[in-house]
Enzyme design. Structure first.
Site, PDB file in Angstrom:
ATOM      1  N   GLY A  13    -125.295  34.383  57.885  1.00 34.77           N
ATOM      2  CA  GLY A  13    -124.808  35.253  56.815  1.00 34.77           C
ATOM      3  C   GLY A  13    -123.306  35.221  56.699  1.00 34.77           C
ATOM      4  CB  ALA A  14    -120.859  32.892  58.014  1.00 34.56           C
ATOM      5  CB  SER A  15    -121.763  32.638  52.322  1.00 36.04           C
ATOM      6  OG  SER A  15    -122.791  33.570  52.050  1.00 36.04           O
ATOM      7  NE  ARG A  16    -122.336  36.812  49.131  1.00 36.83           N
ATOM      8  CZ  ARG A  16    -123.336  35.938  48.983  1.00 36.83           C
ATOM      9  NH1 ARG A  16    -124.441  36.063  49.720  1.00 36.83           N
ATOM     10  NH2 ARG A  16    -123.256  34.952  48.141  1.00 36.83           N
ATOM     11  N   GLY A  17    -118.917  39.033  53.178  1.00 39.73           N
ATOM     12  CA  GLY A  17    -119.033  40.286  53.910  1.00 39.73           C
ATOM     13  C   GLY A  17    -118.607  40.232  55.363  1.00 39.73           C
ATOM     14  CB  ILE A  18    -120.030  41.965  58.321  1.00 44.82           C
ATOM     15  CG1 ILE A  18    -119.875  43.381  57.753  1.00 44.82           C
ATOM     16  CG2 ILE A  18    -119.805  41.978  59.834  1.00 44.82           C
ATOM     17  CD1 ILE A  18    -121.018  44.313  58.100  1.00 44.82           C
ATOM     18  CG  ASP A  70    -134.626  30.132  54.117  1.00 49.45           C
ATOM     19  OD1 ASP A  70    -134.555  31.152  54.835  1.00 49.45           O
ATOM     20  OD2 ASP A  70    -135.419  30.038  53.161  1.00 49.45           O
ATOM     21  CE1 TYR A 164    -131.924  47.152  56.490  1.00 56.04           C
ATOM     22  CE2 TYR A 164    -131.485  49.465  56.974  1.00 56.04           C
ATOM     23  CZ  TYR A 164    -131.055  48.153  56.892  1.00 56.04           C
ATOM     24  OH  TYR A 164    -129.763  47.833  57.227  1.00 56.04           O
ATOM     25  CE  LYS A 168    -129.921  45.874  60.688  1.00 54.42           C
ATOM     26  NZ  LYS A 168    -129.157  44.602  60.483  1.00 54.42           N
TER      27      LYS A 168
END
Length: 296
Positions: A13-18, A70, A164, A168
């Site tokens: 998930g490194a393309s945006r945000g945290i 993915d 959810y 988590k």
């Protein structure tokens, strides 16, 4: 370890945000970053691609390897791990940052959304750890850091969005289980969670939040950096909050992290001050080790 120079990070998930912020913080040390995400072309509603973040990482002083992946597919994970190892010579750190969110009650949760959260959150956390661990075990200071909350069985965390919460907490239980399994192997396996709402794309999916009452993702990047530069063999099995980590290293003014100066950010999901962070005796002990590293 003073910094992450020369270390190789595998960040989902490194393309945006945290994820992007953790990557950029490591890049400023001169780290190598495998950027793991699906977005390779600009999204009409979301910022960033694996290639735009790669450009930012290189500009910050790091080395980047953008890998469209993915993480629901273990074969794609295995291919990404192999490419990172072939490019950088190994993997020192896994950051399980990618996450899917859908804050709906049971009768309003399509099973398609349930499956997505189960696959991206719980399953991918385990799959990425399984794929990276053979290489982490060869590192001199290996870490796995997962962005998930301290397990808390208070019913109200389940009542409004059980699907959810299950996904988590699955990530958190992966931290708990892997830390126990590899306790004698020298791998630091921990979780990190924010005290407040963080400005990310997921923020737009949370109804009823007043605009601007959040913190910048840099607060988690700075806390992650402190954990990832700590002695892995001594710092493991911790469920940290961003505030307790930063306080341990001498940062107590969080106002610079606020998205809107002077506006108090909303508390984040799963956060209860009396049950999280340094109030846990094990976490308090680990924080002393982290603090000792910085004081030296």
């Amino acid at each position: 370890m003073a910094d992450l120079k020369g270390k190789t990070l595998f960040i989902t998930g490194a393309s945006r945000g945290i994820g992007r912020e953790i990557a950029l913080r490591a890049a400023r040390d001169g780290a190598n970053i495998a950027i793991i995400a699906k977005t390779d072309t600009p999204h009409p509603k979301l910022p960033g691609t694996i290639y735009s973040v790669a450009t930012e990482i290189e500009a910050a002083g790091g080395k980047a390897l953008p890998l469209k992946t993915d993480i629901r597919d273990e074969d794609q994970i295995a291919a990404a791990v192999a490419k990172a190892v072939a490019t950088f010579g190994g993997i020192d750190i896994l950051v399980n940052n990618a996450s899917a969110i859908n804050l709906t009650p049971t009768l309003q949760t399509p099973m398609k959304r349930y499956d997505l959260m189960a696959q991206v959150n719980t399953r991918a956390t385990f799959a990425c750890a399984q794929a990276c661990l053979p290489h982490l075990l060869k590192s001199d200071n290996p870490h796995i850091l997962t962005m998930s909350p301290p397990p808390n069985m208070s019913p109200h965390w389940f009542a409004n969005h059980p699907a959810y919460t299950l996904s988590k907490y699955g990530m958190s239980l992966a931290t708990f289980g892997l830390a126990a399994e590899f306790a004698d192997e020298g791998v630091g396996i921990n979780s990190l969670w924010p005290v407040t709402v963080i400005e990310t794309a997921a923020l737009n999916m949370i109804p009823g939040l007043e605009a601007g009452r959040a913190r910048k993702p840099q607060i988690l990047a700075d806390a992650a950096h402190a954990i990832l530069t700590s002695p892995a063999r001594q710092v493991s099995g911790g469920f940290f909050t961003d505030e307790c980590v930063l306080q341990a290293i001498g940062i107590s003014d969080f106002e610079p992290y606020n998205l809107t100066p002077g506006k108090e950010p909303f508390p984040d999901f799963f956060y209860e001050a009396d049950k999280n962070g340094a109030n846990d005796p094990h976490v308090a002990r680990l924080l002393k080790i982290i603090a000792g590293k910085y004081k030296n």
